[in-house]
Design a protein around this motif. Structure first.
Motif, short mmCIF file in Angstrom:
data_model
loop_
_atom_site.label_atom_id
_atom_site.label_comp_id
_atom_site.label_asym_id
_atom_site.label_seq_id
_atom_site.Cartn_x
_atom_site.Cartn_y
_atom_site.Cartn_z
N TYR A 39 0.96 -1.38 -0.06
CA TYR A 39 0.03 0.00 -0.01
C TYR A 39 0.80 1.32 0.04
CZ TYR A 39 -4.53 -1.75 -0.13
OH TYR A 39 -5.82 -2.64 -0.45
N GLU A 40 1.99 1.17 0.59
CA GLU A 40 2.88 2.51 0.57
C GLU A 40 3.17 2.59 -0.83
OE1 GLU A 40 4.69 1.90 5.07
OE2 GLU A 40 5.75 1.26 3.45
N ALA A 41 3.51 1.53 -1.57
CA ALA A 41 3.99 1.76 -3.12
C ALA A 41 2.81 1.95 -3.85
CB ALA A 41 4.79 0.37 -3.52
N ALA A 42 1.57 1.93 -3.62
CA ALA A 42 0.50 2.28 -4.56
C ALA A 42 0.25 3.66 -4.45
CB ALA A 42 -0.83 1.65 -3.85
N ASP A 43 0.14 4.04 -6.01
CA ASP A 43 0.08 5.40 -6.25
C ASP A 43 -1.43 6.05 -6.46
OD1 ASP A 43 0.02 4.69 -8.62
OD2 ASP A 43 1.75 5.61 -9.42
N GLY A 44 -2.41 5.08 -6.62
CA GLY A 44 -3.81 5.55 -6.77
C GLY A 44 -4.58 4.40 -6.83
N TRP A 60 -7.04 -6.90 -2.54
CA TRP A 60 -6.01 -5.67 -2.95
C TRP A 60 -7.00 -4.71 -3.47
CZ3 TRP A 60 -1.85 -3.41 -2.40
CH2 TRP A 60 -1.55 -2.33 -3.56
N THR A 61 -7.41 -3.55 -2.72
CA THR A 61 -8.34 -2.35 -3.11
C THR A 61 -7.65 -1.05 -2.79
OG1 THR A 61 -9.31 -2.68 -0.73
CG2 THR A 61 -10.39 -3.81 -2.35
N PRO A 62 -6.85 -0.91 -3.60
CA PRO A 62 -6.09 0.69 -3.30
C PRO A 62 -7.11 1.90 -3.57
CG PRO A 62 -5.25 -0.34 -5.35
CD PRO A 62 -6.13 -1.57 -4.61
N GLY A 63 -6.83 2.77 -2.99
CA GLY A 63 -7.60 3.99 -3.26
C GLY A 63 -6.70 5.12 -3.48
N ASP A 64 -7.15 6.07 -3.13
CA ASP A 64 -6.21 7.53 -3.56
C ASP A 64 -4.94 7.53 -2.64
OD1 ASP A 64 -6.61 8.88 -1.03
OD2 ASP A 64 -8.73 9.45 -1.74
N PRO A 65 -3.89 7.98 -2.94
CA PRO A 65 -2.66 8.27 -2.25
C PRO A 65 -2.81 8.26 -0.87
CG PRO A 65 -2.03 9.22 -4.33
CD PRO A 65 -3.67 9.08 -3.95
N ALA A 69 -1.81 5.44 2.15
CA ALA A 69 -1.06 5.71 3.05
C ALA A 69 -1.79 5.33 4.46
CB ALA A 69 -0.73 7.12 3.27
N ALA A 70 -2.90 5.78 4.70
CA ALA A 70 -3.61 5.27 5.86
C ALA A 70 -3.79 3.80 6.01
CB ALA A 70 -4.83 5.91 6.08
N THR A 71 -4.05 2.98 5.05
CA THR A 71 -4.19 1.56 4.98
C THR A 71 -2.94 1.16 5.48
OG1 THR A 71 -5.97 1.66 3.15
CG2 THR A 71 -4.90 -0.50 3.62
N ALA A 72 -1.67 1.47 4.63
CA ALA A 72 -0.46 1.14 5.00
C ALA A 72 -0.18 1.23 6.38
CB ALA A 72 0.58 1.83 4.22
N ALA A 73 -0.43 2.35 6.97
CA ALA A 73 -0.24 2.65 8.44
C ALA A 73 -1.10 1.74 9.42
CB ALA A 73 -0.36 3.98 8.94
N ALA A 74 -2.31 1.41 8.94
CA ALA A 74 -3.31 0.37 9.46
C ALA A 74 -2.59 -1.05 9.55
CB ALA A 74 -4.51 0.52 9.17
N PHE A 75 -2.04 -1.41 8.51
CA PHE A 75 -1.53 -2.86 8.50
C PHE A 75 -0.46 -2.85 9.45
CE2 PHE A 75 -3.66 -4.05 4.22
CZ PHE A 75 -4.15 -5.05 4.75
#
Length: 87
Positions: A39-44, A60-65, A69-75
């Motif tokens: 998620y940290e690497a996902a750009d959108g 795998w459900t990336p959103g906006d940057p 970032a919030a999802t990465a922190a949550a993991f």
């Protein structure tokens, strides 16, 4: 960097998606950290699923940057909680 409210919202969403304490305690090989890194690497929202994504394809459900970032922190929080439980 996400604020605490954004991280809390991401934690609530992830827990609702099945990343519960019991499920996370089974992740013994860095899966939660790898998910955070993805998620940290996902750009959108259209970011392709990384090869090292550790969970099911539909998870795998990336959103906006900012969401990513919030999802990465949550993991990372989920993994810290797992470690604190001694799993």
């Amino acid at each position: 960097m996400p604020d605490q409210a954004e991280i809390d919202a991401a934690l609530t969403r992830l827990r609702a998606e099945g990343y519960t304490d019991a499920a996370n305690d089974q992740q013994l090989y860095g899966e939660l950290t790898r998910a955070a890194t993805c998620y940290e690497a996902a750009d959108g929202a259209n970011s392709p699923m990384p090869r090292h994504w550790p969970f099911a394809t539909d998870a795998w459900t990336p959103g906006d940057p900012a969401e990513n970032a919030a999802t990465a922190a949550a993991f990372r929080v989920l993994d810290a909680e797992r470690l604190a439980r001694g799993s």
